[in-house]
Design a protein around this motif. Structure first.
Motif, mmCIF file in Angstrom:
data_model
loop_
_atom_site.group_PDB
_atom_site.id
_atom_site.type_symbol
_atom_site.label_atom_id
_atom_site.label_comp_id
_atom_site.label_asym_id
_atom_site.label_seq_id
_atom_site.Cartn_x
_atom_site.Cartn_y
_atom_site.Cartn_z
ATOM 1 N N UNK A 12 0.805 -1.216 0.000
ATOM 2 C CA UNK A 12 0.000 0.000 0.000
ATOM 3 C C UNK A 12 0.832 1.256 0.000
ATOM 4 N N UNK A 13 2.016 1.205 -0.652
ATOM 5 C CA UNK A 13 2.816 2.409 -0.816
ATOM 6 C C UNK A 13 2.274 3.251 -1.957
ATOM 7 N N UNK A 14 3.075 4.209 -2.421
ATOM 8 C CA UNK A 14 2.617 5.108 -3.472
ATOM 9 C C UNK A 14 2.286 4.355 -4.750
ATOM 10 N N UNK A 15 3.099 3.390 -5.117
ATOM 11 C CA UNK A 15 2.839 2.623 -6.329
ATOM 12 C C UNK A 15 1.584 1.760 -6.179
ATOM 13 N N UNK A 16 1.423 1.128 -5.029
ATOM 14 C CA UNK A 16 0.255 0.294 -4.794
ATOM 15 C C UNK A 16 -1.032 1.094 -4.778
ATOM 16 N N UNK A 17 -1.002 2.265 -4.131
ATOM 17 C CA UNK A 17 -2.179 3.132 -4.112
ATOM 18 C C UNK A 17 -2.511 3.614 -5.520
ATOM 19 N N UNK A 18 -1.473 3.975 -6.275
ATOM 20 C CA UNK A 18 -1.674 4.417 -7.651
ATOM 21 C C UNK A 18 -2.294 3.310 -8.495
ATOM 22 N N UNK A 19 -1.746 2.100 -8.382
ATOM 23 C CA UNK A 19 -2.296 0.964 -9.132
ATOM 24 C C UNK A 19 -3.750 0.714 -8.741
ATOM 25 N N UNK A 20 -4.044 0.813 -7.460
ATOM 26 C CA UNK A 20 -5.414 0.592 -7.006
ATOM 27 C C UNK A 20 -6.375 1.625 -7.552
ATOM 28 N N UNK A 21 -5.952 2.873 -7.539
ATOM 29 C CA UNK A 21 -6.809 3.958 -8.036
ATOM 30 C C UNK A 21 -7.079 3.792 -9.532
ATOM 31 N N UNK A 22 -6.026 3.529 -10.287
ATOM 32 C CA UNK A 22 -6.214 3.385 -11.734
ATOM 33 C C UNK A 22 -6.956 2.093 -12.080
ATOM 34 N N UNK A 23 -6.808 1.069 -11.264
ATOM 35 C CA UNK A 23 -7.591 -0.147 -11.485
ATOM 36 C C UNK A 23 -9.080 0.139 -11.318
ATOM 37 N N UNK A 471 12.187 6.719 -6.556
ATOM 38 C CA UNK A 471 11.556 7.904 -5.996
ATOM 39 C C UNK A 471 10.065 7.941 -6.263
ATOM 40 N N UNK A 472 9.408 8.972 -5.742
ATOM 41 C CA UNK A 472 7.952 9.071 -5.810
ATOM 42 C C UNK A 472 7.405 9.147 -7.237
ATOM 43 N N UNK A 473 7.992 9.949 -8.140
ATOM 44 C CA UNK A 473 7.428 10.007 -9.499
ATOM 45 C C UNK A 473 7.472 8.658 -10.207
ATOM 46 N N UNK A 474 8.554 7.912 -10.022
ATOM 47 C CA UNK A 474 8.659 6.588 -10.634
ATOM 48 C C UNK A 474 7.631 5.647 -10.014
ATOM 49 N N UNK A 475 7.446 5.738 -8.707
ATOM 50 C CA UNK A 475 6.487 4.865 -8.025
ATOM 51 C C UNK A 475 5.065 5.114 -8.507
ATOM 52 N N UNK A 476 4.655 6.377 -8.557
ATOM 53 C CA UNK A 476 3.264 6.666 -8.913
ATOM 54 C C UNK A 476 2.985 6.345 -10.378
ATOM 55 N N UNK A 477 3.941 6.618 -11.258
ATOM 56 C CA UNK A 477 3.703 6.336 -12.675
ATOM 57 C C UNK A 477 3.739 4.843 -12.957
ATOM 58 N N UNK A 478 4.605 4.100 -12.293
ATOM 59 C CA UNK A 478 4.663 2.665 -12.541
ATOM 60 C C UNK A 478 3.419 1.949 -12.036
ATOM 61 N N UNK A 479 2.799 2.466 -10.976
ATOM 62 C CA UNK A 479 1.526 1.909 -10.546
ATOM 63 C C UNK A 479 0.466 2.094 -11.617
ATOM 64 N N UNK A 480 0.423 3.284 -12.184
ATOM 65 C CA UNK A 480 -0.503 3.566 -13.279
ATOM 66 C C UNK A 480 -0.189 2.713 -14.503
ATOM 67 N N UNK A 481 1.090 2.653 -14.884
ATOM 68 C CA UNK A 481 1.481 1.928 -16.091
ATOM 69 C C UNK A 481 1.115 0.444 -16.010
ATOM 70 N N UNK A 482 1.205 -0.133 -14.801
ATOM 71 C CA UNK A 482 0.873 -1.550 -14.637
ATOM 72 C C UNK A 482 -0.575 -1.803 -15.038
ATOM 73 N N UNK A 483 -1.464 -0.896 -14.661
ATOM 74 C CA UNK A 483 -2.874 -1.058 -15.006
ATOM 75 C C UNK A 483 -3.098 -0.803 -16.491
#
Length: 525
Positions: A12-23, A471-483
């Protein structure tokens, strides 16, 4: 929505939250399982004696309206159009032998002060400032991953880079330490090796500084944890479910698919697609077989000199709220051994810019002694009692050196907390206690991996370890990109017309990141 459309997210870090939101925006059911009791991963903070200690944001890349990354931060709820920012006047200040130099947000002010300090370095100083200006054009692609680019996207991206190509051509293959040697001024040489580890590629510092100078690297008021909580709220508001204190112990792979995962309490979680956003070293060494690790990642772990990890020994104090040596100031110190490394430079950062860090006329002040892989091994080798004593001794040494540099606060520092690389390992499963990904050095090709897992069809991984330096930008974008890749590759929306897709979405969004069409950059039919 039924279980046939469920995405399970580990972390549930930045990447996980991002992936969840975009999912959720794409119409999937989404569940996040987080080992700790709060969201954010390493983007958190905590309280000591009524004071808040911030663990993460020194600046947030993507705070400039109109950039793709700003739109992502806005979509995930981290920031909004009315978010109040600190308004940084400078990046940092370096001091040496009674002199100082500041990298101001105003590049021309920096140029003037550097030329006044060292006129003999005029040519290199002017080139440096020009190159920082060019580096403003280096923006993280955030609309979609580059593996989904079409020809037009590549052409547009190439044009957007403009003169930054000159920076990469000249500084992309030398370290900060080597770049610093172009300058005659000893203070300027130290400045170039202060903020980032000296083995970093030289352009890394210029790009970071350019973010500040362009207004694209500010600090949201309210600290790191509050930003993570805003993202958690966004996820929940979209109908996502997040489960805390749920550590994943193993992942069951049957054939070429993940069938389920087992939690620490013995319960089983099933789903159709799994996105692992925890530390990659844990994923491939504990949850699934190491044979699934991508070759590029395996190479990086096996070559720590070319791909070092970076962490820190950090200390937080309170000090009088009127003490303001500059927001972040690097100073000379009597040599101090931290872990396996001897350090003769350190910084202090005051947090009085945000009321959250101020109480009863005092503010939080923090410092960080950069730690390497060897330092991590040192801390790891200690017994519990040795670890405690080593921390206490190092805190005393750090306090002594801060007071030596700033006599006006002798006896005024009040210790709040200290943490080491092992703290990041314990709470975040961080490889060698690293709060970033692999350091981008001249010895190794930067890690850039999509997160696909060869041999497993319905699982990928996403986070800062997918792309150096993290870092944070990579984490948030990679969560989105996964979806986005999931929407493209898995055929989830096959056979459904556009109205059905939008009906299945968690709720219709008014912005351009509505549903799977915007996510994938094209309609799926």
């Amino acid at each position: 929505m039924n279980n046939q459309n469920k995405v399970v997210i580990i972390g549930g870090g930045i990447s996980g939250l991002s992936a969840g939101i975009y999912a959720r925006l794409a119409g999937f059911d989404a569940e996040i399982y987080e080992k700790n009791s709060i969201p954010g991963g390493e983007c958190i903070g905590w309280n000591r004696e009524g004071y808040h200690i911030d663990n993460c944001i020194h600046w947030l890349t993507g705070t400039k309206k109109g950039t793709e990354l700003y739109d992502v931060w806005k979509t995930v709820g981290a920031i909004a159009d009315d978010t109040e920012f600190v308004g940084l006047d400078s990046f940092f200040t370096s001091c040496h032998n009674g002199k100082s130099i500041t990298l101001w947000a105003d590049l021309e002010r920096t140029r003037r002060e550097m030329l006044e300090l060292s006129p003999e370095d005029a040519d290199e100083i002017n080139k440096f400032i020009d190159y920082v200006e060019y580096s403003k054009q280096c923006l993280i692609p955030a609309k979609k991953p580059m593996d989904m680019f079409g020809i037009g996207d590549y052409i547009a991206y190439g044009k957007s880079m403009g003169d930054f190509v000159k920076v990469m051509k000249e500084l992309g293959s030398i370290s900060l330490e080597d770049y610093s040697k172009r300058f005659k001024s000893e203070l300027i040489r130290k400045m170039f090796c202060d903020y980032l580890p000296k083995q970093y590629t030289a352009y890394s510092l210029l790009v970071s500084y350019a973010s500040i100078a362009d207004g694209n690297g500010d600090i949201p008021m309210g600290a790191s944890l509050q930003m993570s909580l805003r993202m958690e709220k966004r996820f929940k508001d979209l109908g996502g479910k997040i489960f805390y204190n749920k550590s994943v112990e193993s992942v069951n792979v049957k054939g070429r698919k993940v069938s389920s995962m087992i939690l620490s309490d013995g319960s089983r979680v099933s789903g159709d697609y799994f996105i692992a956003t925890l530390d990659a070293s844990i994923l491939f060494n504990r949850l699934i077989d190491k044979k699934y690790m991508p070759k590029a990642l395996k190479k990086a772990y096996e070559a720590p000199e070319a791909y070092p990890a970076v962490s820190g020994f950090q200390v937080a104090y309170t000090v009088d709220a009127n003490f303001n040596p500059g927001e972040t100031v690097f100073i000379d110190i009597a040599p101090i051994k931290a872990g396996a490394t001897t350090i003769d430079r350190m910084y202090v950062k005051v947090y009085g810019y945000d009321p959250l860090f101020v109480k009863d006329g005092r503010q939080v002040m923090q410092t960080n002694l950069v730690q390497s892989d060897a330092d991590y091994e040192y801390w790891k080798s200690l017994s519990a009692e040795e670890y405690k004593k080593a921390k206490e001794a190092l805190v005393a040494a750090v306090t002594e050196r801060i007071e030596a540099a700033f006599p006006e606060i002798v006896g005024e520092l009040h210790f709040l907390d200290a943490w080491t690389p092992l703290t990041y390992e314990r709470y975040c499963n961080a490889y060698h206690g690293s709060y970033m990904s692999f350091v981008t050095t001249t010895k190794g090709k930067p890690v850039r991996i999509k997160g696909d897992i060869k041999g497993i069809k319905n699982m990928c991984f996403a986070g800062q370890w997918n792309s150096a330096p993290g870092g944070l930008p990579i984490a948030v974008t990679n969560g989105k990109f996964a979806v986005q890749r999931l929407c493209r590759n898995k055929g989830y929306f096959e056979g459904k017309n556009n109205d059905e897709r939008r009906t299945e979405g968690s709720q219709k969004e008014s912005h351009t990141y509505d549903g799977v069409d915007a996510l994938c950059g094209k309609r799926v039919s």
